[in-house]
Design an enzyme around this catalytic site. Structure first.
Site, PDB file in Angstrom:
ATOM      1  N   LYS A  33      -3.923   1.996   1.765  1.00 44.74           N
ATOM      2  CA  LYS A  33      -2.663   2.718   1.672  1.00 44.74           C
ATOM      3  C   LYS A  33      -2.904   4.153   1.210  1.00 44.74           C
ATOM      4  O   LYS A  33      -3.560   4.389   0.202  1.00 44.74           O
ATOM      5  CB  LYS A  33      -1.724   2.024   0.692  1.00 44.74           C
ATOM      6  CG  LYS A  33      -0.351   2.675   0.601  1.00 44.74           C
ATOM      7  CD  LYS A  33       0.602   1.839  -0.220  1.00 44.74           C
ATOM      8  CE  LYS A  33       0.496   2.085  -1.694  1.00 44.74           C
ATOM      9  NZ  LYS A  33       0.862   3.461  -2.117  1.00 44.74           N
ATOM     10  N   ASP A  60       2.180   5.630   3.069  1.00 47.17           N
ATOM     11  CA  ASP A  60       3.253   5.353   2.102  1.00 47.17           C
ATOM     12  C   ASP A  60       3.831   6.668   1.600  1.00 47.17           C
ATOM     13  O   ASP A  60       3.548   7.102   0.493  1.00 47.17           O
ATOM     14  CB  ASP A  60       2.663   4.523   0.953  1.00 47.17           C
ATOM     15  CG  ASP A  60       3.656   4.251  -0.170  1.00 47.17           C
ATOM     16  OD1 ASP A  60       4.876   4.270   0.091  1.00 47.17           O
ATOM     17  OD2 ASP A  60       3.204   4.010  -1.296  1.00 47.17           O
ATOM     18  N   LYS A  62       7.251   7.186   1.982  1.00 51.35           N
ATOM     19  CA  LYS A  62       8.649   6.838   1.631  1.00 51.35           C
ATOM     20  C   LYS A  62       9.620   7.926   2.073  1.00 51.35           C
ATOM     21  O   LYS A  62      10.348   8.510   1.260  1.00 51.35           O
ATOM     22  CB  LYS A  62       8.770   6.608   0.123  1.00 51.35           C
ATOM     23  CG  LYS A  62       7.868   5.504  -0.433  1.00 51.35           C
ATOM     24  CD  LYS A  62       8.150   5.272  -1.909  1.00 51.35           C
ATOM     25  CE  LYS A  62       7.320   4.153  -2.512  1.00 51.35           C
ATOM     26  NZ  LYS A  62       5.886   4.482  -2.659  1.00 51.35           N
ATOM     27  N   ASP A  65      15.504  11.330   4.099  1.00 51.02           N
ATOM     28  CA  ASP A  65      16.060  12.636   4.475  1.00 51.02           C
ATOM     29  C   ASP A  65      17.142  12.377   5.523  1.00 51.02           C
ATOM     30  O   ASP A  65      17.508  11.219   5.762  1.00 51.02           O
ATOM     31  CB  ASP A  65      14.920  13.526   5.030  1.00 51.02           C
ATOM     32  CG  ASP A  65      15.156  15.015   4.757  1.00 51.02           C
ATOM     33  OD1 ASP A  65      16.261  15.508   5.054  1.00 51.02           O
ATOM     34  OD2 ASP A  65      14.224  15.679   4.259  1.00 51.02           O
ATOM     35  N   THR A 117       9.505  -0.712  -7.831  1.00 50.08           N
ATOM     36  CA  THR A 117       9.193  -1.800  -8.768  1.00 50.08           C
ATOM     37  C   THR A 117       9.096  -1.311 -10.208  1.00 50.08           C
ATOM     38  O   THR A 117       9.006  -2.121 -11.125  1.00 50.08           O
ATOM     39  CB  THR A 117       7.875  -2.490  -8.367  1.00 50.08           C
ATOM     40  OG1 THR A 117       6.930  -1.478  -8.031  1.00 50.08           O
ATOM     41  CG2 THR A 117       8.060  -3.379  -7.173  1.00 50.08           C
ATOM     42  N   ARG A 208      -4.218   0.303  -9.087  1.00 45.98           N
ATOM     43  CA  ARG A 208      -5.051   0.464 -10.278  1.00 45.98           C
ATOM     44  C   ARG A 208      -5.885  -0.754 -10.679  1.00 45.98           C
ATOM     45  O   ARG A 208      -7.009  -0.556 -11.170  1.00 45.98           O
ATOM     46  CB  ARG A 208      -4.180   0.960 -11.440  1.00 45.98           C
ATOM     47  CG  ARG A 208      -3.760   2.420 -11.241  1.00 45.98           C
ATOM     48  CD  ARG A 208      -2.581   2.786 -12.102  1.00 45.98           C
ATOM     49  NE  ARG A 208      -1.362   2.105 -11.658  1.00 45.98           N
ATOM     50  CZ  ARG A 208      -0.173   2.257 -12.226  1.00 45.98           C
ATOM     51  NH1 ARG A 208      -0.039   3.050 -13.270  1.00 45.98           N
ATOM     52  NH2 ARG A 208       0.875   1.623 -11.749  1.00 45.98           N
TER      53      ARG A 208
HETATM   54  O1  C5P Z   1      -1.594   0.854  -9.252  1.00 45.97           O
HETATM   55  P1  C5P Z   1      -0.549  -0.070  -8.710  1.00 45.97           P
HETATM   56  O2  C5P Z   1      -1.088  -1.407  -8.273  1.00 45.97           O
HETATM   57  O3  C5P Z   1       0.664  -0.182  -9.621  1.00 45.97           O
HETATM   58  O4  C5P Z   1      -0.085   0.667  -7.383  1.00 45.97           O
HETATM   59  C1  C5P Z   1       1.031   0.248  -6.645  1.00 45.97           C
HETATM   60  C2  C5P Z   1       1.165   1.146  -5.464  1.00 45.97           C
HETATM   61  O5  C5P Z   1       2.328   0.751  -4.749  1.00 45.97           O
HETATM   62  C3  C5P Z   1       1.347   2.622  -5.801  1.00 45.97           C
HETATM   63  O6  C5P Z   1       0.627   3.339  -4.815  1.00 45.97           O
HETATM   64  C4  C5P Z   1       2.833   2.866  -5.673  1.00 45.97           C
HETATM   65  O7  C5P Z   1       3.116   4.164  -5.205  1.00 45.97           O
HETATM   66  C5  C5P Z   1       3.226   1.827  -4.635  1.00 45.97           C
HETATM   67  N1  C5P Z   1       4.591   1.338  -4.678  1.00 45.97           N
HETATM   68  C6  C5P Z   1       5.172   0.747  -5.787  1.00 45.97           C
HETATM   69  N2  C5P Z   1       6.464   0.302  -5.764  1.00 45.97           N
HETATM   70  C7  C5P Z   1       7.181   0.422  -4.654  1.00 45.97           C
HETATM   71  C8  C5P Z   1       6.612   0.995  -3.515  1.00 45.97           C
HETATM   72  C9  C5P Z   1       5.300   1.437  -3.566  1.00 45.97           C
HETATM   73  O8  C5P Z   1       4.528   0.590  -6.802  1.00 45.97           O
HETATM   74  N3  C5P Z   1       8.424  -0.056  -4.624  1.00 45.97           N
END
Ligand code: C5P
Length: 228
Positions: A33, A60, A62, A65, A117, A208
């Site tokens: 991603k 990603d 998002k 607009d 989230t 992460r």
């Molecule tokens: O590091 P982590 O596992 O929290 O990363 C989650 C990834 O998913 C990040 O790149 C974040 O931008 C993305 N994301 C998210 N919640 C959403 C949509 C995308 O955490 N609703």
């Protein structure tokens, strides 16, 4: 080998940094991603480099607009050869329909973001949104499916109810995944990888827990092991 469900979030500051990890991964093991952090620094070249290396890439960004602008952005994403692209369901039905038309049936999978989230009920109240995050996700997902989206991004907590409400092939993309031993970070509504798949997640977005691990390859392997 079954279709890999893991999408590794390459939240890095530069393409060379991302390639430090990517160079060690077989494209058959996971998707990648590219989000706002890497894209804003390294641009479309980051995406095309990964596509050329045989990876299926989820762009990603998002998009949110007016319909015309989002449709044109989705066309640009399609031209980059990405596997999946996302837009905000909160952009509304007409925006989503315009994106659907722009991407067509042969283009990338088109996914709607419902509620981030990282947001909890108190955040939604402050923004004037009615209901819990779960309620808002279900509402937005219904509009997204009606507007022709291939699926939604949702928290693992909403998978079970969405599986009941939406069509069988509707994709559920779930960030907010934390292997049992990992910390929560800024994610609020989380599940372990195995729990999310058991609940019906189509793809797990994991950042992460892999990218910030002392040994990212070991972290990826541990999650694969957890899923077997
Ligand atoms: O590091 P982590 O596992 O929290 O990363 C989650 C990834 O998913 C990040 O790149 C974040 O931008 C993305 N994301 C998210 N919640 C959403 C949509 C995308 O955490 N609703």
């Amino acid at each position: 080998m079954s279709e890999p469900r893991i999408i590794v979030a390459l939240d890095y500051d530069s393409l060379p940094q991302a390639l430090g990890l990517v160079d060690r991964i077989d494209p058959a093991r996971c998707r990648l991603k590219v989000g706002k952090q890497l894209f804003t620094r390294s641009g479309p070249a980051a995406v095309t480099t990964l596509v050329e290396r045989g990876f299926e890439v989820f762009l990603d960004l998002k998009f949110h607009d007016i319909p015309n602008t989002v449709a044109n952005a989705c066309r640009a994403a399609t031209d980059l050869g990405v596997w999946m692209v996302n837009i905000h369901a909160q952009g509304g039905r007409r925006m989503m329909e315009a994106a659907r038309e722009a991407v067509g049936d042969e283009g990338p999978r088109l996914i709607a973001v419902t509620v981030l989230t990282s947001l909890g009920t108190e955040d939604l109240v402050e923004l004037g949104m009615v209901g819990s995050p779960g309620d808002v996700v279900l509402r937005l997902a219904a509009v997204a499916e009606a507007a022709g989206m291939d699926g939604v991004v949702c928290s693992p907590r909403e998978i079970a109810e969405l599986r009941r409400q939406r069509a069988a092939g509707f994709l559920l993309i779930t960030p907010g995944i934390r292997p049992a031993a990992a910390g929560l970070g800024d994610q609020r509504r989380v599940m372990t990888p195995a729990e999310a798949v058991a609940a019906g997640s189509s793809f797990l977005v994991i950042g992460r827990p892999i990218t910030a691990a002392p040994d990212p390859m070991a972290a990826l392997a541990a999650i694969e092991g957890e899923l077997e």
